[in-house]
Design a protein around this motif. Structure first.
Motif, PDB file in Angstrom:
ATOM      1  N   SER A 107      -9.268  -7.545   2.164  1.00 49.82           N
ATOM      2  CA  SER A 107      -8.026  -7.798   1.449  1.00 49.82           C
ATOM      3  C   SER A 107      -7.938  -6.883   0.245  1.00 49.82           C
ATOM      4  CB  SER A 107      -7.915  -9.265   1.034  1.00 49.82           C
ATOM      5  OG  SER A 107      -9.068  -9.668   0.348  1.00 49.82           O
ATOM      6  N   PRO A 108      -6.996  -5.939   0.299  1.00 51.89           N
ATOM      7  CA  PRO A 108      -6.778  -5.075  -0.853  1.00 51.89           C
ATOM      8  C   PRO A 108      -5.934  -5.806  -1.895  1.00 51.89           C
ATOM      9  CG  PRO A 108      -5.292  -4.473   0.914  1.00 51.89           C
ATOM     10  CD  PRO A 108      -6.090  -5.642   1.416  1.00 51.89           C
ATOM     11  N   LYS A 109      -6.141  -5.393  -3.142  1.00 50.06           N
ATOM     12  CA  LYS A 109      -5.314  -5.963  -4.217  1.00 50.06           C
ATOM     13  C   LYS A 109      -5.002  -4.853  -5.212  1.00 50.06           C
ATOM     14  CE  LYS A 109      -6.098 -10.908  -4.337  1.00 50.06           C
ATOM     15  NZ  LYS A 109      -6.651 -11.011  -3.000  1.00 50.06           N
ATOM     16  N   SER A 110      -3.731  -4.748  -5.551  1.00 51.16           N
ATOM     17  CA  SER A 110      -3.316  -3.718  -6.493  1.00 51.16           C
ATOM     18  C   SER A 110      -2.649  -4.389  -7.689  1.00 51.16           C
ATOM     19  CB  SER A 110      -2.350  -2.752  -5.814  1.00 51.16           C
ATOM     20  OG  SER A 110      -1.973  -1.709  -6.682  1.00 51.16           O
ATOM     21  N   PRO A 111      -3.400  -4.632  -8.766  1.00 57.33           N
ATOM     22  CA  PRO A 111      -2.821  -5.291  -9.936  1.00 57.33           C
ATOM     23  C   PRO A 111      -1.791  -4.428 -10.660  1.00 57.33           C
ATOM     24  CG  PRO A 111      -5.089  -4.623 -10.362  1.00 57.33           C
ATOM     25  CD  PRO A 111      -4.824  -4.356  -8.915  1.00 57.33           C
ATOM     26  N   ASP A 112      -1.973  -3.123 -10.558  1.00 55.67           N
ATOM     27  CA  ASP A 112      -0.992  -2.179 -11.094  1.00 55.67           C
ATOM     28  C   ASP A 112      -1.178  -0.874 -10.330  1.00 55.67           C
ATOM     29  OD1 ASP A 112      -3.250  -2.286 -13.708  1.00 55.67           O
ATOM     30  OD2 ASP A 112      -3.012  -0.459 -12.507  1.00 55.67           O
ATOM     31  N   LYS A 113      -0.300   0.086 -10.548  1.00 51.76           N
ATOM     32  CA  LYS A 113      -0.338   1.247  -9.663  1.00 51.76           C
ATOM     33  C   LYS A 113      -1.537   2.151  -9.915  1.00 51.76           C
ATOM     34  CE  LYS A 113       2.496   4.789 -11.860  1.00 51.76           C
ATOM     35  NZ  LYS A 113       3.657   5.680 -11.678  1.00 51.76           N
ATOM     36  N   ALA A 114      -2.293   1.896 -10.980  1.00 52.96           N
ATOM     37  CA  ALA A 114      -3.477   2.702 -11.248  1.00 52.96           C
ATOM     38  C   ALA A 114      -4.745   2.104 -10.632  1.00 52.96           C
ATOM     39  CB  ALA A 114      -3.679   2.858 -12.753  1.00 52.96           C
TER      40      ALA A 114
END
Lengths: 113, 113
Positions: free
Chosen positions: B65-72
């Protein structure tokens, strides 16, 4: 599905010789890129050739692209021991909002001093 | 400064455990990727995110499961690790538009025992 397929899988040459690696792919592309990977390291971008270009140079690198044959070649001239690495071609295709890089299996180049 | 950094570099863990790999890029790119490189050096795309939104999921088991809290940032969490998950995982980023290169992290070598 796998796009790029490089050949040869492995190539061993002497310092000073030229190294040629080939890449074939299956579907339409926006561009084709070549990357280098030293053992145990990440990939480093070498050169990008757009689908409307036929040849591109960068230092000792020369890349050709034949979209009618769906193939590309990477030529490294006057090779050095430091060129020893794995080389990957990657096809880039844009579909909708997806910009996707699909890699081939790579060519392991060994340059003997 | 490292453009794309991922941690940890090495991860050894037992089957059945849950682990996370973190990735950060300081290039201002909109698109980030996770790739898996197997023992034969074959690089396969797993996920792609554009501005925190999942745009590519390449039939990866839902234990990943990927998680991207912000685009960085694009982190990868893996549940119930299996022996076959052993590989090198690479994070990469790009501007996400045609004819741009991808920048890779140094990789995380995951060994499941």
């Amino acid at each position: 599905s796998q796009q790029g397929e490089e050949d040869p899988q492995a190539l061993s040459i002497q310092e000073g010789e030229n190294a040629t690696m080939n890449c074939s792919y299956k579907t339409s592309i926006n561009n084709l890129q070549w990357y280098r990977q030293n053992s145990g390291r990440g990939l480093v971008h070498l050169i990008l050739i757009r689908s409307n270009e036929r040849e591109k140079h960068s230092g000792r690198l020369r890349v050709t692209l034949d979209t009618s044959k769906k193939s590309s070649s990477l030529l490294i001239t006057a090779s050095r021991a430091a060129d020893t690495a794995s080389y990957f071609c990657a096809t880039a295709a844009l579909g909708g909002s997806n910009y996707k890089l699909t890699f081939g299996k790579g060519t392991l180049l060994t340059v003997n001093p | 400064d490292t453009a794309v950094s991922q941690t940890p570099k090495y991860l050894v863990t037992q089957m059945g455990n849950d682990k996370s790999i973190k990735c950060e890029q300081n290039l201002g790119h909109d698109t980030m990727y996770w790739y898996k490189q197997d023992s034969k050096k074959f690089l396969k795309i797993m996920f792609s995110y554009n501005n925190k939104e999942l745009i590519i999921n390449e039939t990866v088991p839902n234990r990943f499961s990927p998680k991207s809290p912000d685009k960085a940032h694009l982190n990868l969490h893996i549940n119930s690790l299996e022996l076959g998950d052993s590989a090198v995982y690479f994070c990469a980023s790009s501007a996400g538009i045609p004819n741009t290169e991808a920048f890779f992290g140094q990789g995380t070598r995951l060994t499941v025992v």
